[in-house]
Write a protein that holds these residues in place. Structure first.
Motif, PDB file in Angstrom:
ATOM      1  N   ASP A 151       7.250 -43.519  24.713  1.00  0.00           N
ATOM      2  CA  ASP A 151       8.288 -42.841  23.932  1.00  0.00           C
ATOM      3  C   ASP A 151       9.171 -43.855  23.205  1.00  0.00           C
ATOM      4  N   SER A 152       9.045 -45.116  23.553  1.00  0.00           N
ATOM      5  CA  SER A 152       9.855 -46.152  22.908  1.00  0.00           C
ATOM      6  C   SER A 152       9.557 -46.174  21.412  1.00  0.00           C
ATOM      7  N   ALA A 153      10.587 -46.027  20.623  1.00  0.00           N
ATOM      8  CA  ALA A 153      10.436 -45.946  19.163  1.00  0.00           C
ATOM      9  C   ALA A 153      11.829 -45.812  18.550  1.00  0.00           C
ATOM     10  N   VAL A 154      11.865 -45.794  17.230  1.00  0.00           N
ATOM     11  CA  VAL A 154      13.096 -45.438  16.520  1.00  0.00           C
ATOM     12  C   VAL A 154      12.997 -43.968  16.148  1.00  0.00           C
ATOM     13  N   TYR A 155      14.006 -43.213  16.508  1.00  0.00           N
ATOM     14  CA  TYR A 155      14.038 -41.785  16.195  1.00  0.00           C
ATOM     15  C   TYR A 155      14.997 -41.578  15.027  1.00  0.00           C
ATOM     16  N   LEU A 156      14.436 -41.094  13.916  1.00  0.00           N
ATOM     17  CA  LEU A 156      15.210 -40.918  12.694  1.00  0.00           C
ATOM     18  C   LEU A 156      15.480 -39.438  12.452  1.00  0.00           C
ATOM     19  N   CYS A 157      16.671 -39.167  12.010  1.00  0.00           N
ATOM     20  CA  CYS A 157      17.060 -37.815  11.624  1.00  0.00           C
ATOM     21  C   CYS A 157      17.297 -37.808  10.115  1.00  0.00           C
ATOM     22  N   ALA A 158      16.949 -36.737   9.457  1.00  0.00           N
ATOM     23  CA  ALA A 158      17.207 -36.595   8.025  1.00  0.00           C
ATOM     24  C   ALA A 158      17.715 -35.195   7.759  1.00  0.00           C
ATOM     25  N   SER A 159      18.471 -35.052   6.692  1.00  0.00           N
ATOM     26  CA  SER A 159      18.896 -33.713   6.289  1.00  0.00           C
ATOM     27  C   SER A 159      18.720 -33.573   4.783  1.00  0.00           C
ATOM     28  N   SER A 160      18.581 -32.351   4.342  1.00  0.00           N
ATOM     29  CA  SER A 160      18.453 -32.076   2.913  1.00  0.00           C
ATOM     30  C   SER A 160      19.191 -30.785   2.602  1.00  0.00           C
ATOM     31  N   LEU A 161      19.545 -30.633   1.342  1.00  0.00           N
ATOM     32  CA  LEU A 161      20.316 -29.468   0.923  1.00  0.00           C
ATOM     33  C   LEU A 161      19.596 -28.188   1.350  1.00  0.00           C
ATOM     34  N   ASN A 162      18.324 -28.151   1.108  1.00  0.00           N
ATOM     35  CA  ASN A 162      17.450 -27.135   1.642  1.00  0.00           C
ATOM     36  C   ASN A 162      16.035 -27.697   1.604  1.00  0.00           C
ATOM     37  N   LEU A 163      15.080 -26.898   2.065  1.00  0.00           N
ATOM     38  CA  LEU A 163      13.705 -27.389   2.084  1.00  0.00           C
ATOM     39  C   LEU A 163      13.279 -27.759   0.665  1.00  0.00           C
ATOM     40  N   LEU A 164      12.499 -28.769   0.533  1.00  0.00           N
ATOM     41  CA  LEU A 164      11.932 -29.262  -0.723  1.00  0.00           C
ATOM     42  C   LEU A 164      12.883 -30.177  -1.485  1.00  0.00           C
ATOM     43  N   ASN A 165      14.147 -30.247  -1.064  1.00  0.00           N
ATOM     44  CA  ASN A 165      15.062 -31.209  -1.684  1.00  0.00           C
ATOM     45  C   ASN A 165      14.930 -32.574  -1.016  1.00  0.00           C
ATOM     46  N   GLU A 166      15.512 -33.585  -1.680  1.00  0.00           N
ATOM     47  CA  GLU A 166      15.451 -34.938  -1.140  1.00  0.00           C
ATOM     48  C   GLU A 166      16.036 -34.996   0.259  1.00  0.00           C
ATOM     49  N   GLN A 167      15.366 -35.712   1.138  1.00  0.00           N
ATOM     50  CA  GLN A 167      15.851 -35.909   2.497  1.00  0.00           C
ATOM     51  C   GLN A 167      16.648 -37.210   2.566  1.00  0.00           C
ATOM     52  N   PHE A 168      17.802 -37.128   3.169  1.00  0.00           N
ATOM     53  CA  PHE A 168      18.650 -38.294   3.375  1.00  0.00           C
ATOM     54  C   PHE A 168      18.583 -38.665   4.855  1.00  0.00           C
ATOM     55  N   PHE A 169      18.291 -39.926   5.102  1.00  0.00           N
ATOM     56  CA  PHE A 169      18.035 -40.359   6.467  1.00  0.00           C
ATOM     57  C   PHE A 169      19.260 -40.991   7.113  1.00  0.00           C
ATOM     58  N   GLY A 170      19.366 -40.793   8.421  1.00  0.00           N
ATOM     59  CA  GLY A 170      20.347 -41.516   9.206  1.00  0.00           C
ATOM     60  C   GLY A 170      19.799 -42.886   9.573  1.00  0.00           C
ATOM     61  N   PRO A 171      20.622 -43.699  10.257  1.00  0.00           N
ATOM     62  CA  PRO A 171      20.219 -45.069  10.602  1.00  0.00           C
ATOM     63  C   PRO A 171      19.225 -45.139  11.754  1.00  0.00           C
ATOM     64  N   GLY A 172      19.073 -44.025  12.465  1.00  0.00           N
ATOM     65  CA  GLY A 172      18.113 -44.008  13.564  1.00  0.00           C
ATOM     66  C   GLY A 172      18.710 -44.378  14.900  1.00  0.00           C
ATOM     67  N   THR A 173      18.033 -43.968  15.950  1.00  0.00           N
ATOM     68  CA  THR A 173      18.342 -44.380  17.321  1.00  0.00           C
ATOM     69  C   THR A 173      17.133 -45.131  17.844  1.00  0.00           C
ATOM     70  N   ARG A 174      17.356 -46.369  18.261  1.00  0.00           N
ATOM     71  CA  ARG A 174      16.251 -47.158  18.833  1.00  0.00           C
ATOM     72  C   ARG A 174      16.207 -46.888  20.334  1.00  0.00           C
ATOM     73  N   LEU A 175      15.141 -46.255  20.779  1.00  0.00           N
ATOM     74  CA  LEU A 175      14.973 -45.923  22.191  1.00  0.00           C
ATOM     75  C   LEU A 175      13.993 -46.892  22.832  1.00  0.00           C
ATOM     76  N   THR A 176      14.411 -47.477  23.925  1.00  0.00           N
ATOM     77  CA  THR A 176      13.553 -48.367  24.697  1.00  0.00           C
ATOM     78  C   THR A 176      13.442 -47.823  26.109  1.00  0.00           C
ATOM     79  N   VAL A 177      12.222 -47.544  26.521  1.00  0.00           N
ATOM     80  CA  VAL A 177      11.983 -47.037  27.876  1.00  0.00           C
ATOM     81  C   VAL A 177      11.353 -48.147  28.697  1.00  0.00           C
ATOM     82  N   LEU A 178      12.056 -48.551  29.742  1.00  0.00           N
ATOM     83  CA  LEU A 178      11.567 -49.663  30.571  1.00  0.00           C
ATOM     84  C   LEU A 178      10.642 -49.196  31.675  1.00  0.00           C
TER      85      LEU A 178
END
Lengths: 113, 112
Positions: free
Chosen positions: A86-113
């Motif tokens: 599961d270790s990865a960067v998890y990115l979230c994005a939002s858009s005005l509605n579907l089919l519009n440009e998606q704007f991304f957040g900086p992400g959460t870097r998850l590390t599972v030991l």
């Protein structure tokens, strides 16, 4: 806020623990997406929310993954019984509605030991 | 097989030089193609968007081209700067489908 924000920016957890990742989309954006970005791989779609419609969960890799979007705004991605893969960067994005440009957040870097 | 293939996987260029990144896709029916720039530790940021009828679009020193017949796009970076060091991701949208197909990115490193 001016853009999509995510928290925490980094999360280190032990295998088997549950984690919650948070996303604050741009105000007024009705669509919200979660992606996973593993090292050397392209973005992998996980789930999206559009308004009050039922979310498209078809990208979630297992039943350990779930997401909610409360009040049509903030979303949390929950991973139960985390595994090392599961270790990865998890990115979230939002858009005005579907089919519009998606704007991304900086992400959460998850590390599972 | 990935619907969006990018090449080269990584590239090192001298500051001030030009470079061209390639994107081939199989997504159909095609709606639009975006190039995103992703700095290390940051989320992707859109550079250009091109629809079926557009052949070229510029954003400062970045120029994207699209050949919808051959399903190929390129991103040309002119007079590279150290701040251009990033991953450049090609993203293709299918017509009537909100799902996006992502390439794995071109990793560009600009050295002085």
């Amino acid at each position: 806020g001016a853009g999509v924000s995510q928290s925490p920016s980094n999360k280190v957890t032990e295998k088997g623990k549950d984690v919650e990742l948070r996303c604050d989309p741009i105000s007024g954006h009705t669509a919200l997406y979660w992606y996973r970005q593993s090292l050397g791989q392209g973005l992998e779609f996980l789930i999206y929310f559009q308004g009050n419609s039922a979310p498209d969960k078809s990208g979630l890799p297992s039943d350990r993954f779930s997401a909610e979007r409360t009040g049509g705004s903030v979303s949390t991605l929950t991973i139960q019984r985390t595994q090392q893969e599961d270790s990865a960067v998890y990115l979230c994005a939002s858009s005005l509605n579907l089919l519009n440009e998606q704007f991304f957040g900086p992400g959460t870097r998850l590390t599972v030991l | 097989k990935n619907q969006v293939e990018q090449s080269p996987q990584s590239l090192i260029i001298l500051e001030g030089k030009n470079c061209t990144l390639q994107c081939n896709y199989t997504v159909s029916p095609f709606s639009n193609l975006r190039w995103y720039k992703q700095d290390t530790g940051r989320g992707p940021v859109s550079l250009t968007i091109m629809t079926f009828s557009e052949n070229t679009k510029s954003n400062g020193r970045y120029t994207a081209t699209l050949d919808a017949d051959t399903k190929q796009s390129s991103l040309h970076i002119t007079a590279s700067q150290l701040s251009d060091s990033a991953s450049y991701i090609c993203v293709v949208s299918a017509d009537g489908n909100n799902r996006l197909a992502f390439g794995k990115g071109n990793q560009v490193v600009v050295i002085p």
